[in-house]
Design a protein around this motif. Structure first.
Motif, PDB file in Angstrom:
ATOM      1  N   LEU A 152       0.808  -1.223   0.000  1.00 14.94           N
ATOM      2  CA  LEU A 152       0.000   0.000   0.000  1.00 14.94           C
ATOM      3  C   LEU A 152       0.837   1.267   0.000  1.00 14.94           C
ATOM      4  N   GLN A 153       2.153   1.154  -0.147  1.00 13.76           N
ATOM      5  CA  GLN A 153       2.983   2.341   0.017  1.00 13.76           C
ATOM      6  C   GLN A 153       2.716   3.402  -1.058  1.00 13.76           C
ATOM      7  N   ASP A 154       2.237   2.995  -2.231  1.00 12.18           N
ATOM      8  CA  ASP A 154       1.911   3.965  -3.277  1.00 12.18           C
ATOM      9  C   ASP A 154       0.433   3.890  -3.669  1.00 12.18           C
ATOM     10  N   TYR A 155      -0.387   3.344  -2.797  1.00 13.27           N
ATOM     11  CA  TYR A 155      -1.819   3.192  -3.074  1.00 13.27           C
ATOM     12  C   TYR A 155      -2.545   4.435  -2.567  1.00 13.27           C
ATOM     13  N   HIS A 156      -3.130   5.214  -3.473  1.00 12.71           N
ATOM     14  CA  HIS A 156      -3.643   6.532  -3.099  1.00 12.71           C
ATOM     15  C   HIS A 156      -4.818   6.478  -2.137  1.00 12.71           C
ATOM     16  N   LEU A 157      -5.534   5.354  -2.098  1.00 10.83           N
ATOM     17  CA  LEU A 157      -6.706   5.301  -1.221  1.00 10.83           C
ATOM     18  C   LEU A 157      -6.334   5.187   0.254  1.00 10.83           C
ATOM     19  N   LEU A 158      -5.131   4.723   0.592  1.00 14.47           N
ATOM     20  CA  LEU A 158      -4.738   4.681   1.999  1.00 14.47           C
ATOM     21  C   LEU A 158      -4.634   6.094   2.582  1.00 14.47           C
ATOM     22  N   PRO A 159      -3.861   7.011   1.984  1.00 15.17           N
ATOM     23  CA  PRO A 159      -3.886   8.382   2.518  1.00 15.17           C
ATOM     24  C   PRO A 159      -5.250   9.038   2.358  1.00 15.17           C
ATOM     25  N   GLY A 160      -6.013   8.673   1.318  1.00 18.19           N
ATOM     26  CA  GLY A 160      -7.351   9.239   1.153  1.00 18.19           C
ATOM     27  C   GLY A 160      -8.270   8.854   2.298  1.00 18.19           C
ATOM     28  N   VAL A 161      -8.233   7.585   2.704  1.00 19.92           N
ATOM     29  CA  VAL A 161      -9.045   7.127   3.843  1.00 19.92           C
ATOM     30  C   VAL A 161      -8.577   7.804   5.125  1.00 19.92           C
ATOM     31  N   ARG A 162      -7.273   7.856   5.337  1.00 20.08           N
ATOM     32  CA  ARG A 162      -6.750   8.507   6.545  1.00 20.08           C
ATOM     33  C   ARG A 162      -7.156   9.971   6.589  1.00 20.08           C
ATOM     34  N   ALA A 163      -7.127  10.628   5.430  1.00 22.58           N
ATOM     35  CA  ALA A 163      -7.503  12.041   5.391  1.00 22.58           C
ATOM     36  C   ALA A 163      -8.961  12.236   5.807  1.00 22.58           C
ATOM     37  N   ASP A 164      -9.841  11.384   5.301  1.00 24.59           N
ATOM     38  CA  ASP A 164     -11.264  11.474   5.676  1.00 24.59           C
ATOM     39  C   ASP A 164     -11.442  11.316   7.179  1.00 24.59           C
ATOM     40  N   LEU A 165     -10.781  10.326   7.744  1.00 22.55           N
ATOM     41  CA  LEU A 165     -10.931  10.062   9.175  1.00 22.55           C
ATOM     42  C   LEU A 165     -10.301  11.169  10.019  1.00 22.55           C
ATOM     43  N   LEU A 166      -9.158  11.684   9.585  1.00 19.74           N
ATOM     44  CA  LEU A 166      -8.518  12.798  10.302  1.00 19.74           C
ATOM     45  C   LEU A 166      -9.398  14.044  10.259  1.00 19.74           C
ATOM     46  N   ALA A 167     -10.018  14.300   9.099  1.00 17.37           N
ATOM     47  CA  ALA A 167     -10.903  15.461   8.984  1.00 17.37           C
ATOM     48  C   ALA A 167     -12.093  15.324   9.928  1.00 17.37           C
ATOM     49  N   GLU A 168     -12.660  14.102  10.040  1.00 14.98           N
ATOM     50  CA  GLU A 168     -13.777  13.887  10.960  1.00 14.98           C
ATOM     51  C   GLU A 168     -13.366  14.130  12.401  1.00 14.98           C
ATOM     52  N   LEU A 169     -12.112  13.865  12.716  1.00 11.58           N
ATOM     53  CA  LEU A 169     -11.601  14.082  14.073  1.00 11.58           C
ATOM     54  C   LEU A 169     -11.181  15.524  14.308  1.00 11.58           C
ATOM     55  N   GLY A 170     -11.300  16.379  13.279  1.00  9.01           N
ATOM     56  CA  GLY A 170     -10.927  17.783  13.413  1.00  9.01           C
ATOM     57  C   GLY A 170      -9.443  18.047  13.285  1.00  9.01           C
ATOM     58  N   ARG A 171      -8.671  17.071  12.865  1.00  7.92           N
ATOM     59  CA  ARG A 171      -7.214  17.240  12.706  1.00  7.92           C
ATOM     60  C   ARG A 171      -6.944  17.677  11.263  1.00  7.92           C
ATOM     61  N   HIS A 172      -7.318  18.925  10.973  1.00  7.87           N
ATOM     62  CA  HIS A 172      -7.374  19.403   9.591  1.00  7.87           C
ATOM     63  C   HIS A 172      -6.007  19.535   8.935  1.00  7.87           C
ATOM     64  N   ASP A 173      -4.998  19.968   9.686  1.00 12.02           N
ATOM     65  CA  ASP A 173      -3.672  20.123   9.081  1.00 12.02           C
ATOM     66  C   ASP A 173      -3.131  18.774   8.611  1.00 12.02           C
ATOM     67  N   GLU A 174      -3.295  17.739   9.435  1.00 15.61           N
ATOM     68  CA  GLU A 174      -2.845  16.402   9.051  1.00 15.61           C
ATOM     69  C   GLU A 174      -3.685  15.864   7.891  1.00 15.61           C
ATOM     70  N   ALA A 175      -4.992  16.141   7.927  1.00 17.01           N
ATOM     71  CA  ALA A 175      -5.867  15.672   6.846  1.00 17.01           C
ATOM     72  C   ALA A 175      -5.474  16.305   5.521  1.00 17.01           C
ATOM     73  N   ARG A 176      -5.103  17.591   5.549  1.00 15.17           N
ATOM     74  CA  ARG A 176      -4.727  18.283   4.311  1.00 15.17           C
ATOM     75  C   ARG A 176      -3.495  17.628   3.690  1.00 15.17           C
ATOM     76  N   VAL A 177      -2.510  17.288   4.504  1.00 15.97           N
ATOM     77  CA  VAL A 177      -1.302  16.626   4.005  1.00 15.97           C
ATOM     78  C   VAL A 177      -1.654  15.292   3.351  1.00 15.97           C
ATOM     79  N   GLU A 178      -2.552  14.533   3.981  1.00 17.42           N
ATOM     80  CA  GLU A 178      -2.919  13.225   3.447  1.00 17.42           C
ATOM     81  C   GLU A 178      -3.720  13.342   2.149  1.00 17.42           C
TER      82      GLU A 178
END
Length: 647
Positions: A353-379
């Motif tokens: 999964l190191q180059d699979y775009h959906l892994l950071p995409g999923v993490r970004a969605d979950l980080l955004a739901e948790l309000g961790r917007h800066d980390e979500a933006r990077v993902e």
């Protein structure tokens, strides 16, 4: 024109039956397709004047079968003619659906790599032309033609029988057929590259093949499960994109635009799967998940707890990283984003999964739901950089841009890497070597990751995932680059978790002559043939050969000079080089397949001024060689380019 349209329609419907019947007669799928094509040519010549026959499929089959009988007569001795005639009568008497089912199992045989199985299935079972398959997958027509030709040759060389698998091997062989059909569907449902999110032609072709297989194998639950899954997923196609082709996530889709007919067909296929009995397999479980979504009137009504339970069962059967990632999404919906994020984070060290775009995409969605917007933006930005689909890339970038921005601008990993490599004190070779390390770092952690948040644990995870199984020399080279970067950035502790590995002096064995002969006899792309011949004939280093520019070449004297080192070659390379140059007069000798993305523009010395493509990288060249030589390696791992050096 009416006759031509009729011929095209008839061919799509009848080609599989015709090729299948001929294959059982002549025992060679390549020859069978040629004879079927001869019948098609005869139709194109005769039908516009004589009109379309009342039974066009029977007409095509009769013409093709006559060609097959003539071929058999020419290739057999006179005393065997009776046997030939008997074989023709037997072919006519055999049930048609058994022939088509045999052809399906043949074209999806595990002896072929997955891309070849897909291309051959679309060619033989779908009746698609090489050009149509190439357009569907955004590949060149010669590449698809090569895949199909190589697949036919492999089936002939391996003497794969044209028969239904026995009960003992049926499950494994059927799994291969289902995998191919679902690969075709997924490429159409969510295109891996190109400008459009979907390629409807492929999804419809996969549905047609799935329905055909369900008719041919009505007692197989997994077949009906796959059909149910595809019917229900396809029902959402009209609601999956907005007016400009932008993706719309499942929970935001207008469910009134879902195709109720396809949903009902999916439910019916699911009932047939249950009637077939047996323990639910992977496709039945995935279809059950799709049914849960289809039954919910609104996104809020979705039974995520049930879906998470179904994913638990699916993971036990198919514990692949992608299934585990989908399970993390389900758990995030059912039990909260923190739970889903913890499950997704556990997959960060998986090399698959190191180059699979959906892994950071999923993490970004979950980080955004948790309000961790800066980390979500990077993902989100990392996911956008990894995907090759333009519509998906734009969507992910909009998601990143739509998040609230807090605090002052910070120095990012991409900024630091660019400044580090731009120093005047680094020579070209060092920049290239350091650049490889930092590109992997940026691809895994994201360009927009703040340097201040970079940790030694992250660096160790990147190294373990990317180079954990690499040779000690490779690991140490990347470790040295990381230590230099960390020292330059004033963050020496970043490389604290990277222990130096002991390098052995064992000489890498060369490839045995017999296996080299087998390699040269393969139908290989021109670039690979030239590179591998040059490495073998010159005994030069891989990096030295890859750094060659056209201006360095002396074709007449068969040599080139690179940084004071002479590279010489013999007749094999000499024959190939003019074809590879193809009129180019400057720039890198060996070029990558595609132009670089705007965000990843290489140094001017590594760009071809005539094509805009970059220099072929060592990593890509090594990967292609390993893939091509896996079948030749007794251990099945494939050889390295260094092993091309003669003994």
């Amino acid at each position: 024109m009416d006759a031509h349209r009729s011929i095209d329609a008839v061919w799509k419907l009848e080609s599989a039956r015709i090729v299948a019947g001929l294959t059982r007669l002549v025992h060679d799928v390549g020859l069978a397709e040629e004879m079927a094509q001869d019948a098609l040519v005869a139709a194109l010549e005769q039908w516009p004047e004589s009109g379309v026959p009342d039974n066009p499929g029977a007409w095509l089959m009769a013409v093709a079968k006559r060609r097959a009988i003539d071929h058999l007569r020419r290739s057999r001795r006179l005393e065997e003619l009776d046997e030939v005639e008997a074989a023709g009568e037997e072919a006519a008497a055999e049930p048609e659906q058994d022939d088509v089912l045999r052809l399906m199992f043949l074209s999806c045989h595990p002896v072929l790599p997955a891309p070849a199985r897909v291309a051959l299935t679309l060619r033989l079972l779908g009746g698609l032309t090489t050009a149509e398959i190439a357009r569907a997958f955004l590949l060149s027509e010669p590449k698809i033609a090569q895949r199909v030709a190589t697949a036919k040759r492999t089936l002939a060389e391996e003497r794969v029988p044209f028969e239904l698998p026995g009960r003992a091997e049926l499950a494994g062989r059927l799994s291969s057929v289902l995998e191919v059909i679902y690969l075709i569907f997924n490429e159409g449902y969510s295109a891996t590259s190109g400008d459009d999110l979907m390629r409807p032609g492929l999804t419809l072709e996969a549905l047609r093949l799935g329905r055909l297989l369900a008719r041919l194998a009505p007692g197989e639950a997994e077949v009906h499960g796959l059909v149910a899954l595809m019917e229900i997923q396809q029902s959402r196609s009209a609601a999956r994109t907005g007016p400009s082709g932008e993706p719309i996530q499942l929970h935001q889709q207008n469910r009134g635009r879902w195709d109720r007919l396809l949903i009902r067909r999916g439910f019916t296929a699911m009932l047939r799967a249950r009637e077939a009995g047996g323990k639910p397999g992977p496709y039945v479980l995935q279809a059950a998940i799709a049914v849960c979504h289809a039954q919910a009137r609104t996104a809020e009504d979705t039974d995520w707890t049930q879906i998470a339970t179904l994913y638990d069962a699916l993971v036990r059967l198919v514990p692949t990283p992608i299934v585990q990632l989908n399970r993390a999404v389900a758990y995030g919906r059912a039990h909260g984003p923190a739970t889903g994020l913890a499950m997704a984070d556990a997959l960060l060290s998986d090399p698959a999964l190191q180059d699979y775009h959906l892994l950071p995409g999923v993490r970004a969605d979950l980080l955004a739901e948790l309000g961790r917007h800066d980390e979500a933006r990077v993902e989100f930005q990392r996911a956008a950089a990894l995907t090759r689909n333009a519509a998906e890339r734009a969507f992910l970038q909009r998601r990143a841009d739509g998040l609230p921005i807090g605090g002052r601008p910070v120095r990012t990993l991409a900024d630091a890497a660019a400044d580090f490599l731009a120093r005047d004190t680094l020579d070209t070779e060092t920049v290239r070597s350091y650049g490889q390390t930092l590109r992997r770092l940026r691809a895994t952690l994201g360009d927009q990751l703040p340097m201040a948040s970079l940790t030694a644990d992250q660096i160790t995870r990147v190294f373990t995932t990317a180079w954990g199984d690499a040779a000690a020399k490779t690991w140490n080279r990347h470790r040295s680059a990381m230590r230099s970067f960390a020292a330059w950035a004033g963050m020496d502790d970043l490389a604290a978790g990277l222990e130096r590995r002991a390098e052995t002096g064992t000489r890498t064995p060369s490839i045995a002559p017999a296996r080299l002969d087998a390699l040269w006899s393969q139908d290989l792309p021109l670039r690979e043939r030239t590179l591998w011949r040059l490495l073998h004939e010159s005994a030069a280093g891989v990096r030295t050969v890859l750094s060659l520019d056209i201006e360095d070449l002396d074709l007449e004297d068969r040599r080139a000079e690179v940084d004071g080192t002479w590279v010489n070659w013999r007749s094999g390379t000499a024959r190939l080089l003019p074809q590879l140059l193809d009129g180019r007069t400057r720039g890198p000798l060996f070029l990558a397949d595609r132009r670089p993305a705007p965000a990843r523009t290489p140094a001017a010395a590594d760009l071809c001024p005539e094509t805009g493509r970059r220099r072929l990288s060592y990593e890509r060249a090594e990967y292609l060689f390993k893939q091509a030589t896996r079948p030749l390696d007794p251990e099945g791992r494939g050889y390295t380019l260094r092993q091309l050096k003669p003994r």
